[in-house]
Design a protein around this motif. Structure first.
Motif, PDB file in Angstrom:
ATOM      1  N   ASP A 183     -25.848  72.036  42.225  1.00  0.00           N
ATOM      2  CA  ASP A 183     -26.303  70.674  41.953  1.00  0.00           C
ATOM      3  C   ASP A 183     -26.820  70.543  40.525  1.00  0.00           C
ATOM      4  O   ASP A 183     -26.618  69.511  39.872  1.00  0.00           O
ATOM      5  CB  ASP A 183     -27.407  70.269  42.938  1.00  0.00           C
ATOM      6  N   PHE A 184     -27.507  71.571  40.045  1.00  0.00           N
ATOM      7  CA  PHE A 184     -28.003  71.540  38.672  1.00  0.00           C
ATOM      8  C   PHE A 184     -26.843  71.492  37.684  1.00  0.00           C
ATOM      9  O   PHE A 184     -26.843  70.680  36.744  1.00  0.00           O
ATOM     10  CB  PHE A 184     -28.872  72.756  38.375  1.00  0.00           C
ATOM     11  N   TRP A 185     -25.828  72.336  37.879  1.00  0.00           N
ATOM     12  CA  TRP A 185     -24.720  72.388  36.930  1.00  0.00           C
ATOM     13  C   TRP A 185     -23.869  71.125  37.009  1.00  0.00           C
ATOM     14  O   TRP A 185     -23.330  70.666  35.995  1.00  0.00           O
ATOM     15  CB  TRP A 185     -23.871  73.633  37.181  1.00  0.00           C
ATOM     16  N   GLU A 186     -23.775  70.545  38.200  1.00  0.00           N
ATOM     17  CA  GLU A 186     -23.054  69.273  38.327  1.00  0.00           C
ATOM     18  C   GLU A 186     -23.762  68.188  37.515  1.00  0.00           C
ATOM     19  O   GLU A 186     -23.123  67.405  36.789  1.00  0.00           O
ATOM     20  CB  GLU A 186     -22.969  68.870  39.795  1.00  0.00           C
ATOM     21  N   PHE A 187     -25.086  68.137  37.629  1.00  0.00           N
ATOM     22  CA  PHE A 187     -25.869  67.174  36.857  1.00  0.00           C
ATOM     23  C   PHE A 187     -25.739  67.450  35.363  1.00  0.00           C
ATOM     24  O   PHE A 187     -25.615  66.527  34.554  1.00  0.00           O
ATOM     25  CB  PHE A 187     -27.334  67.243  37.290  1.00  0.00           C
ATOM     26  N   GLN A 188     -25.759  68.726  34.994  1.00  0.00           N
ATOM     27  CA  GLN A 188     -25.657  69.118  33.593  1.00  0.00           C
ATOM     28  C   GLN A 188     -24.328  68.663  32.989  1.00  0.00           C
ATOM     29  O   GLN A 188     -24.284  68.119  31.882  1.00  0.00           O
ATOM     30  CB  GLN A 188     -25.789  70.650  33.483  1.00  0.00           C
ATOM     31  N   VAL A 189     -23.237  68.885  33.702  1.00  0.00           N
ATOM     32  CA  VAL A 189     -21.911  68.505  33.209  1.00  0.00           C
ATOM     33  C   VAL A 189     -21.791  66.986  33.099  1.00  0.00           C
ATOM     34  O   VAL A 189     -21.239  66.454  32.135  1.00  0.00           O
ATOM     35  CB  VAL A 189     -20.811  69.081  34.136  1.00  0.00           C
ATOM     36  N   TRP A 190     -22.331  66.277  34.092  1.00  0.00           N
ATOM     37  CA  TRP A 190     -22.276  64.803  34.059  1.00  0.00           C
ATOM     38  C   TRP A 190     -23.113  64.268  32.899  1.00  0.00           C
ATOM     39  O   TRP A 190     -22.681  63.392  32.151  1.00  0.00           O
ATOM     40  CB  TRP A 190     -22.781  64.252  35.391  1.00  0.00           C
ATOM     41  N   LYS A 191     -24.324  64.785  32.740  1.00  0.00           N
ATOM     42  CA  LYS A 191     -25.224  64.280  31.702  1.00  0.00           C
ATOM     43  C   LYS A 191     -24.723  64.600  30.292  1.00  0.00           C
ATOM     44  O   LYS A 191     -24.696  63.728  29.417  1.00  0.00           O
ATOM     45  CB  LYS A 191     -26.619  64.879  31.891  1.00  0.00           C
ATOM     46  N   GLN A 192     -24.298  65.849  30.064  1.00  0.00           N
ATOM     47  CA  GLN A 192     -23.926  66.275  28.711  1.00  0.00           C
ATOM     48  C   GLN A 192     -22.536  65.812  28.301  1.00  0.00           C
ATOM     49  O   GLN A 192     -22.297  65.475  27.136  1.00  0.00           O
ATOM     50  CB  GLN A 192     -24.001  67.805  28.600  1.00  0.00           C
ATOM     51  N   PHE A 193     -21.595  65.815  29.254  1.00  0.00           N
ATOM     52  CA  PHE A 193     -20.204  65.570  28.892  1.00  0.00           C
ATOM     53  C   PHE A 193     -19.611  64.321  29.545  1.00  0.00           C
ATOM     54  O   PHE A 193     -18.475  63.950  29.250  1.00  0.00           O
ATOM     55  CB  PHE A 193     -19.345  66.795  29.261  1.00  0.00           C
ATOM     56  N   GLY A 194     -20.370  63.669  30.434  1.00  0.00           N
ATOM     57  CA  GLY A 194     -19.863  62.470  31.092  1.00  0.00           C
ATOM     58  C   GLY A 194     -18.722  62.746  32.041  1.00  0.00           C
ATOM     59  O   GLY A 194     -17.838  61.898  32.226  1.00  0.00           O
ATOM     60  N   LEU A 195     -18.732  63.933  32.663  1.00  0.00           N
ATOM     61  CA  LEU A 195     -17.615  64.362  33.504  1.00  0.00           C
ATOM     62  C   LEU A 195     -18.087  64.735  34.904  1.00  0.00           C
ATOM     63  O   LEU A 195     -19.212  65.195  35.093  1.00  0.00           O
ATOM     64  CB  LEU A 195     -16.904  65.570  32.878  1.00  0.00           C
ATOM     65  N   ASP A 243      -9.145  70.657  26.909  1.00  0.00           N
ATOM     66  CA  ASP A 243      -9.993  71.832  27.144  1.00  0.00           C
ATOM     67  C   ASP A 243      -9.871  72.295  28.590  1.00  0.00           C
ATOM     68  O   ASP A 243      -9.750  73.485  28.877  1.00  0.00           O
ATOM     69  CB  ASP A 243     -11.457  71.507  26.829  1.00  0.00           C
ATOM     70  N   TRP A 244      -9.917  71.317  29.506  1.00  0.00           N
ATOM     71  CA  TRP A 244      -9.826  71.675  30.929  1.00  0.00           C
ATOM     72  C   TRP A 244      -8.458  72.242  31.284  1.00  0.00           C
ATOM     73  O   TRP A 244      -8.357  73.328  31.853  1.00  0.00           O
ATOM     74  CB  TRP A 244     -10.106  70.459  31.816  1.00  0.00           C
ATOM     75  N   VAL A 245      -7.383  71.516  30.940  1.00  0.00           N
ATOM     76  CA  VAL A 245      -6.067  71.929  31.423  1.00  0.00           C
ATOM     77  C   VAL A 245      -5.615  73.233  30.780  1.00  0.00           C
ATOM     78  O   VAL A 245      -4.970  74.081  31.430  1.00  0.00           O
ATOM     79  CB  VAL A 245      -5.027  70.800  31.213  1.00  0.00           C
ATOM     80  N   LEU A 246      -5.952  73.479  29.523  1.00  0.00           N
ATOM     81  CA  LEU A 246      -5.551  74.729  28.868  1.00  0.00           C
ATOM     82  C   LEU A 246      -6.349  75.914  29.401  1.00  0.00           C
ATOM     83  O   LEU A 246      -5.819  77.017  29.541  1.00  0.00           O
ATOM     84  CB  LEU A 246      -5.699  74.597  27.352  1.00  0.00           C
ATOM     85  N   HIS A 247      -7.613  75.697  29.707  1.00  0.00           N
ATOM     86  CA  HIS A 247      -8.403  76.753  30.343  1.00  0.00           C
ATOM     87  C   HIS A 247      -7.850  77.048  31.730  1.00  0.00           C
ATOM     88  O   HIS A 247      -7.734  78.216  32.128  1.00  0.00           O
ATOM     89  CB  HIS A 247      -9.868  76.335  30.418  1.00  0.00           C
ATOM     90  N   HIS A 248      -7.508  76.004  32.467  1.00  0.00           N
ATOM     91  CA  HIS A 248      -6.932  76.182  33.807  1.00  0.00           C
ATOM     92  C   HIS A 248      -5.652  77.015  33.734  1.00  0.00           C
ATOM     93  O   HIS A 248      -5.456  77.945  34.524  1.00  0.00           O
ATOM     94  CB  HIS A 248      -6.627  74.808  34.406  1.00  0.00           C
ATOM     95  N   LEU A 249      -4.783  76.706  32.771  1.00  0.00           N
ATOM     96  CA  LEU A 249      -3.516  77.423  32.653  1.00  0.00           C
ATOM     97  C   LEU A 249      -3.723  78.871  32.226  1.00  0.00           C
ATOM     98  O   LEU A 249      -3.009  79.773  32.680  1.00  0.00           O
ATOM     99  CB  LEU A 249      -2.603  76.705  31.660  1.00  0.00           C
ATOM    100  N   ALA A 250      -4.702  79.103  31.348  1.00  0.00           N
ATOM    101  CA  ALA A 250      -4.991  80.476  30.926  1.00  0.00           C
ATOM    102  C   ALA A 250      -5.443  81.329  32.108  1.00  0.00           C
ATOM    103  O   ALA A 250      -5.085  82.500  32.227  1.00  0.00           O
ATOM    104  CB  ALA A 250      -6.051  80.478  29.829  1.00  0.00           C
ATOM    105  N   ILE A 270     -17.158  76.277  29.451  1.00  0.00           N
ATOM    106  CA  ILE A 270     -15.947  76.078  28.651  1.00  0.00           C
ATOM    107  C   ILE A 270     -16.060  74.884  27.706  1.00  0.00           C
ATOM    108  O   ILE A 270     -15.312  74.804  26.728  1.00  0.00           O
ATOM    109  CB  ILE A 270     -14.692  75.930  29.535  1.00  0.00           C
ATOM    110  N   TYR A 271     -17.006  73.971  27.968  1.00  0.00           N
ATOM    111  CA  TYR A 271     -17.215  72.857  27.047  1.00  0.00           C
ATOM    112  C   TYR A 271     -18.290  73.146  25.999  1.00  0.00           C
ATOM    113  O   TYR A 271     -18.548  72.309  25.136  1.00  0.00           O
ATOM    114  CB  TYR A 271     -17.581  71.592  27.815  1.00  0.00           C
ATOM    115  N   SER A 272     -18.886  74.294  26.065  1.00  0.00           N
ATOM    116  CA  SER A 272     -19.973  74.617  25.134  1.00  0.00           C
ATOM    117  C   SER A 272     -19.418  75.089  23.791  1.00  0.00           C
ATOM    118  O   SER A 272     -18.349  75.697  23.725  1.00  0.00           O
ATOM    119  CB  SER A 272     -20.866  75.717  25.723  1.00  0.00           C
ATOM    120  N   PRO A 273     -20.138  74.817  22.696  1.00  0.00           N
ATOM    121  CA  PRO A 273     -19.696  75.319  21.385  1.00  0.00           C
ATOM    122  C   PRO A 273     -19.709  76.841  21.335  1.00  0.00           C
ATOM    123  O   PRO A 273     -18.933  77.456  20.601  1.00  0.00           O
ATOM    124  CB  PRO A 273     -20.712  74.708  20.406  1.00  0.00           C
TER     125      PRO A 273
END
Length: 364
Positions: free
Chosen positions: A39-51, A341-348, A90-93
Motif C-alpha cells: 500500500d505504501f509503494w502504491e501510494f508512492q508511485v501514484w503521488k510521485q509519478f501519477g501512475l 520505461d515500463w514496456v522496455l523494462h518489462h521486455l528486458a 525503475i522510475y527513479s533517477p
C-alpha cells in the motif's frame, strides 16, 4: 515515530528519497514492515509519478474512479511486476544511473546487509550487458496520423538528445513494410521503432479529417483487408512482421469536438486495435500493449477523452496480456517516457525467461 498511525508514517515516508526509504527499512523490524508494505509503494508511485500499476485487473475500475489530490496520468496492468516497489525503483533517477554505470556487475541479493542498500536494490532489477537487446516496437494508430498529435513521431525519430537518439535505420520486409529506426533510449535500452501508417500523408489528412470511420475502410486504410468472410483483417505483408514484434504501441488522439463524439471516436479506436490484436493472437506471443493517449497543447479544445474512457472503451479489462495507458503531451513528450520505461523494462525481464523464447513466433 513508529508510535504514530501507519497512515501518517507512510505519508511522511512518501517525502523521502528512495535512498532514505531503503535505509529506514534496514533500521528495525517496524521499518522493514513499513517499507515492504505494498500500500505504501502504491501510494508512492501514484503521488510521485501519477501512475497506477496493478497485477489484478479487478482493481483498475476503482482506481480510475478514485477521488484523490494527486492526478492520475497513467494506468497499467502487468502480472509480471513484483509490486509497486519495483515500479518505484525503475522510475527513479538512481535506476538510470545504475543501468549506465553498473552494467558489468553481477546481480546480488539486494536485501542482505545494510551497506550500499540502494545500489543492491537497483542491481536486482538491472540487466547485464549480454541481456541488453533491441526490442522491436510497432507504432500505429490515429495518434501518429492526426494533425494534432503527429508531432509524436517527429519527437522520437528526429530527436538528438540523451533521451531519444536515433542511431541507424532498420531495413524492413520487401516493399518497405516494417522499416524503421533504431533508438538508443536514455543510454539504457535500444529499441527498433517501426511506424505503420494507414496511407500517405496527403490521403490521411484529406480523408480522415472529421471522418474517423474512414480508418476502418480498407480502400482508405492500406493496413487493412477483408478476408473471405468479409471481416476486417491486417494485410498479409504486415502479418508476416508480427512474429518479430516484441510490443505493440497504439497511439490515439484524445481531442474531440464535444463530449457527444467520445463514444464514436473510442469505438473506431477499439475496432482498429481489435483487428491488430486478433492478427497478433495467431501467434503464442504475450505481447504487451502500450497505449499512448496523446494530446497537443496547441489544440483549441477543452474536451479530451479520459483515461477511464480509453481503458473501458478499448475493453482492456478483458485482456490477459500486459497493457498500459499513459497520457502524453506531444510538445514535451511527458508521459511517453513513462510508458517506454515500463514496456522496455518489462521486455528486458521477459527476455530472460526461457518460456518467452520458446513461445516467440510460434503459430497455433
Amino acid at each position: 515515530m513508529f508510535d504514530l498511525p501507519v497512515e501518517i508514517i507512510q505519508h511522511i515516508m512518501s517525502y523521502l528519497p528512495l535512498q532514505d526509504v531503503c535505509h529506514l527499512g534496514a533500521t528495525c523490524r517496524h521499518g522493514h514492515s513499513l517499507t515492504h508494505d505494498e500500500d505504501f509503494w502504491e501510494f508512492q508511485v501514484w503521488k510521485q509519478f501519477g501512475l497506477y500499476f496493478t497485477t489484478d485487473l479487478s482493481t483498475v475500475t476503482e482506481a480510475l474512479t478514485k477521488s484523490t489530490r494527486y492526478p492520475l496520468e497513467g494506468v497499467a496492468y502487468d502480472p509480471n511486476v513484483q509490486g509497486n516497489r519495483e515500479i518505484s525503483v525503475i522510475y527513479s533517477p538512481e535506476f538510470r544511473r545504475i543501468m549506465i554505470e553498473r552494467k558489468g556487475k553481477a546481480k546480488q541479493d539486494p536485501f542482505r546487509g545494510m551497506k550500499d542498500i540502494l545500489p543492491r536494490l537497483l542491481a536486482f532489477y538491472v540487466s547485464s550487458p549480454e541481456e541488453q537487446f533491441s526490442a522491436r516496437l510497432a507504432l500505429f494508430g490515429p495518434g501518429i496520423e492526426s494533425t494534432n498529435t503527429k508531432l509524436l513521431v517527429h519527437k522520437i525519430v528526429n530527436a538528438r538528445s540523451s533521451t531519444f537518439d536515433a542511431v541507424e535505420f532498420i531495413k524492413g520486409l520487401p516493399g518497405g513494410i516494417g522499416s524503421g529506426v533504431r533508438i538508443n533510449y536514455k543510454h539504457m535500452y535500444n529499441f527498433d521503432l517501426m511506424c505503420l501508417y494507414s496511407n500517405s500523408e496527403s490521403i490521411r489528412e484529406s480523408v480522415y479529417l472529421h471522418k474517423s470511420m474512414g480508418r476502418l475502410d480498407p480502400e482508405l486504410n492500406r493496413m487493412l483487408v477483408k478476408d473471405s468472410r468479409g471481416k476486417l483483417a491486417i494485410q498479409p505483408s504486415i502479418v508476416k512482421l508480427l512474429p518479430t514484434i516484441h510490443a505493440l504501441v497504439f497511439a490515439v488522439d484524445t481531442a474531440v469536438d464535444s463530449r457527444e463524439k467520445v463514444a464514436e471516436e473510442v469505438e473506431v479506436m477499439r475496432k482498429e486495435l481489435e483487428v491488430m490484436l486478433e492478427s497478433q493472437s495467431t501467434f503464442h506471443l504475450s505481447t504487451p500493449l502500450l497505449v499512448l493517449a496523446c494530446r497537443s497543447e496547441s489544440v483549441g479544445t477543452n474536451c479530451f477523452i479520459s483515461l477511464q474512457e480509453i481503458v473501458e472503451g478499448l475493453q482492456l479489462l478483458k485482456m490477459k496480456s500486459p497493457w498500459g495507458v499513459f497520457e502524453v503531451c506531444c510538445e514535451n513528450m511527458r508521459g511517453a517516457e513513462k510508458g517506454l520505461d515500463w514496456v522496455l523494462h518489462h521486455l528486458a525481464k521477459k527476455r530472460r525467461e526461457l518460456s518467452y523464447h520458446s513461445m516467440q513466433g510460434q503459430s497455433r
